[in-house]
Design an enzyme around this catalytic site. Structure first.
Site, PDB file in Angstrom:
ATOM      1  N   CYS A 112       6.910   0.479   7.188  1.00 61.22           N
ATOM      2  CA  CYS A 112       6.424   1.581   6.357  1.00 61.22           C
ATOM      3  C   CYS A 112       7.527   1.993   5.394  1.00 61.22           C
ATOM      4  CB  CYS A 112       6.026   2.751   7.252  1.00 61.22           C
ATOM      5  SG  CYS A 112       5.401   4.183   6.350  1.00 61.22           S
ATOM      6  N   LEU A 113       7.150   2.226   4.145  1.00 60.11           N
ATOM      7  CA  LEU A 113       8.129   2.651   3.141  1.00 60.11           C
ATOM      8  C   LEU A 113       8.784   3.977   3.516  1.00 60.11           C
ATOM      9  CD1 LEU A 113       6.113   1.739  -0.078  1.00 60.11           C
ATOM     10  CD2 LEU A 113       7.968   0.428   0.986  1.00 60.11           C
TER      11      LEU A 113
ATOM     12  N   GLN B 147       2.989  10.020   0.963  1.00 58.57           N
ATOM     13  CA  GLN B 147       4.282   9.348   0.861  1.00 58.57           C
ATOM     14  C   GLN B 147       4.995   9.650  -0.454  1.00 58.57           C
ATOM     15  OE1 GLN B 147       2.534   5.382   2.164  1.00 58.57           O
ATOM     16  NE2 GLN B 147       4.631   5.292   2.949  1.00 58.57           N
TER      17      GLN B 147
ATOM     18  N   HIS C 110      -1.975   7.574   7.124  1.00 61.33           N
ATOM     19  CA  HIS C 110      -1.159   8.527   6.355  1.00 61.33           C
ATOM     20  C   HIS C 110      -1.971   9.737   5.905  1.00 61.33           C
ATOM     21  CE1 HIS C 110       2.785   6.773   6.049  1.00 61.33           C
ATOM     22  NE2 HIS C 110       2.294   5.592   5.684  1.00 61.33           N
TER      23      HIS C 110
ATOM     24  N   HIS D 148      -3.479   1.319   8.050  1.00 65.55           N
ATOM     25  CA  HIS D 148      -2.130   1.891   7.988  1.00 65.55           C
ATOM     26  C   HIS D 148      -2.097   3.035   6.970  1.00 65.55           C
ATOM     27  CE1 HIS D 148       2.381   1.533   8.049  1.00 65.55           C
ATOM     28  NE2 HIS D 148       2.201   2.163   6.899  1.00 65.55           N
ATOM     29  N   GLU D 149      -2.632   2.793   5.776  1.00 67.08           N
ATOM     30  CA  GLU D 149      -2.640   3.835   4.741  1.00 67.08           C
ATOM     31  C   GLU D 149      -3.577   4.979   5.115  1.00 67.08           C
ATOM     32  OE1 GLU D 149      -0.255   3.732   2.732  1.00 67.08           O
ATOM     33  OE2 GLU D 149       0.236   1.627   3.109  1.00 67.08           O
TER      34      GLU D 149
ATOM     35  N   GLY E  68       0.848  -1.178   0.000  1.00 64.68           N
ATOM     36  CA  GLY E  68       0.000   0.000   0.000  1.00 64.68           C
ATOM     37  C   GLY E  68       0.885   1.230   0.000  1.00 64.68           C
TER      38      GLY E  68
END
Length: 193
Positions: free
Chosen positions: A106-107, A50, A152, A148-149, A45
Site C-alpha cells: 500500500c502506498l 490516501q 480505503h 484493496h481500494e 490504484g
C-alpha cells in the site's frame, strides 16, 4: 498536480467515507491529480483518503499489471483483462469465490507487504466520473485491487486482514511509518505528532 500520500497513522485513513454528488468542488481536477499521483508513486490504484480527502472515490489501473505479465502470470491468470477506471460512491454488493492469497502492499504503508486473502469476485454498484451509475462484477487481479481500494473508503487497511499475531510483529515497522522514519521517493503526509 502530484499530491502527498497520507501515511499510516493519519486519522483520515480510518474514516468510513460518505457519498458525494456532482457538485463536489473541483472533482475532475482531484481525479486527474489522483491519476498523476498514483502513476508517479508506481501504484495501480489510489483512494481519495490516501490523498487526504474523506470521500467515496478511488481510481484503478490494472491494465498496466496485465501488460506486464510474464509467461507464468499469463498461464496463472489466462482470462485476466485489466481496467482503467474511476469509481465514485462505490458500494460492495457481494464478494464471492474461494478466498486466495496475494502479496499486497500500500502506498500509505510503504515497505510493508503481506499475503492477504480476498474473494475471487467482487460485485459493485458505483458511478463513473460522469456520474453514470454502473453495477458490475470484477474478478482476478482486478477484483483484488478494487477490494484493496474499496477498503480505503470504508476506513480499512490491508493489514486489518492479518491475524493479530502478524499485526503485532509489524508494530515496529508501522510505528516507524507513523513517526516519519520511513521515507519514499514520493511525498508523504505524516500524522501530526
Amino acid at each position: 498536480m502530484i499530491l502527498p500520500i497520507v501515511a499510516y497513522g493519519h486519522p483520515v485513513l480510518r474514516v468510513q467515507c460518505p457519498d458525494i454528488d456532482a457538485s463536489f468542488p473541483d472533482l475532475q481536477k482531484l481525479i486527474a491529480d489522483m491519476w498523476e499521483t498514483m502513476y508517479r508513486s508506481n501504484g495501480v490504484g489510489i483512494a481519495a483518503p490516501q490523498v487526504n480527502h474523506a470521500i467515496r472515490l478511488f481510481v484503478v489501473d490494472t491494465e498496466q499489471i496485465v501488460e506486464g505479465f510474464d509467461e507464468e502470470d499469463k498461464r496463472e491468470y489466462p482470462n485476466e483483462k485489466g481496467i482503467k477506471r474511476v469509481f465514485i460512491n462505490a458500494h460492495k454488493i457481494e464478494e464471492s469465490g474461494i478466498p486466495w492469497a496475494y502479496n499486497e502492499g500500500c502506498l500509505s504503508i510503504p515497505k510493508v507487504r503481506e499475503d492477504i486473502k480476498r474473494g475471487e469476485v467482487v460485485r459493485l454498484r458505483y458511478m463513473d466520473e460522469n456520474f453514470q451509475e454502473h453495477e458490475e462484477s470484477f474478478d482476478g487481479i482486478t477484483a483484488r485491487v478494487i477490494l484493496h481500494e474499496y477498503d480505503h473508503i470504508e476506513g480499512k487497511l490491508f493489514i486489518d486482514h492479518l491475524p493479530p499475531l502478524k499485526r503485532r510483529l509489524l508494530k515496529k515497522k508501522l510505528d516507524d511509518i507513523t513517526s516519519g522514519k520511513v521515507r519514499m521517493d514520493y511525498k508523504m503526509l505524516y500524522p501530526k505528532k
